[in-house]
Design a protein around this motif. Structure first.
Motif, short mmCIF file in Angstrom:
data_model
loop_
_atom_site.label_atom_id
_atom_site.label_comp_id
_atom_site.label_asym_id
_atom_site.label_seq_id
_atom_site.Cartn_x
_atom_site.Cartn_y
_atom_site.Cartn_z
N TYR A 14 0.87 -1.41 0.12
CA TYR A 14 0.10 -0.05 -0.08
C TYR A 14 0.85 0.98 -0.19
CZ TYR A 14 -4.47 -2.26 0.60
OH TYR A 14 -5.80 -3.00 0.37
N VAL A 15 2.09 1.29 0.68
CA VAL A 15 2.90 2.49 0.77
C VAL A 15 3.34 2.59 -0.73
CG1 VAL A 15 5.17 3.30 1.88
CG2 VAL A 15 3.43 2.48 3.29
N LEU A 16 3.94 1.46 -1.23
CA LEU A 16 4.65 1.68 -2.47
C LEU A 16 3.51 1.98 -3.59
CD1 LEU A 16 6.90 -1.52 -2.72
CD2 LEU A 16 7.52 0.87 -2.43
N VAL A 17 2.33 1.65 -3.60
CA VAL A 17 1.33 2.16 -4.48
C VAL A 17 0.85 3.54 -4.32
CG1 VAL A 17 -1.18 1.59 -5.35
CG2 VAL A 17 0.27 0.09 -5.04
N THR A 18 1.08 4.00 -2.98
CA THR A 18 0.57 5.55 -2.75
C THR A 18 1.64 6.18 -3.05
OG1 THR A 18 -0.89 4.62 -0.58
CG2 THR A 18 -0.02 6.90 -0.80
N LEU A 19 2.89 5.76 -3.19
CA LEU A 19 3.98 6.61 -3.34
C LEU A 19 3.82 6.90 -5.04
CD1 LEU A 19 6.77 8.18 -2.77
CD2 LEU A 19 7.76 6.02 -3.01
N GLU A 20 3.88 5.72 -5.68
CA GLU A 20 3.54 5.81 -7.09
C GLU A 20 2.40 6.80 -7.61
OE1 GLU A 20 3.07 2.83 -11.01
OE2 GLU A 20 3.26 1.80 -9.06
#
Length: 117
Positions: A14-20
């Motif tokens: 979730y953190v990586l997708v939010t950053l993307e």
């Protein structure tokens, strides 16, 4: 899953997708300004936006096949590597020492594999 538990992997995803997504929406704000700074008109900006969308459309089935054959972990890795290449090209296009217009036209190429969502 290595040393990470299932809930930690989900939170990391979730953190990586939010950053993307944050970077992607920042890109939508930066592109009109950057194309003007590099001397392109609104028609060239439209071509860049269209190329981004078409490559994402055409890359979807290719990316889906890759994910089916190699698994979700490899698919996420490929997606985030493509996103990193995309944003590095965008950052390089801002440099006055590099050919910014050529980099802008190369920018949509990694977009074919940016399917982390």
């Amino acid at each position: 899953m290595g040393s990470l538990g299932r809930s930690q992997v989900i939170i990391l995803s979730y953190v990586l997708v939010t950053l993307e997504l944050t970077c992607l929406f920042m890109r939508f704000s930066i592109m009109p300004y950057l194309t003007r700074q590099l001397g392109l008109d609104s028609v060239a900006f439209g071509y860049l936006q269209t190329a981004f969308g078409v490559l994402q459309l055409l890359g979807g089935p290719v990316f889906g096949r890759f994910a089916d054959q190699h698994g979700a972990r490899a698919a996420f890795t490929l997606s985030f590597l493509a996103s990193s290449a995309f944003y590095l090209l965008l950052a390089a296009a801002c440099s006055p020492a590099l050919p910014g217009v050529a980099l802008l036209y190369a920018l949509p190429l990694p977009a074919a594999l940016m399917h982390g969502l």
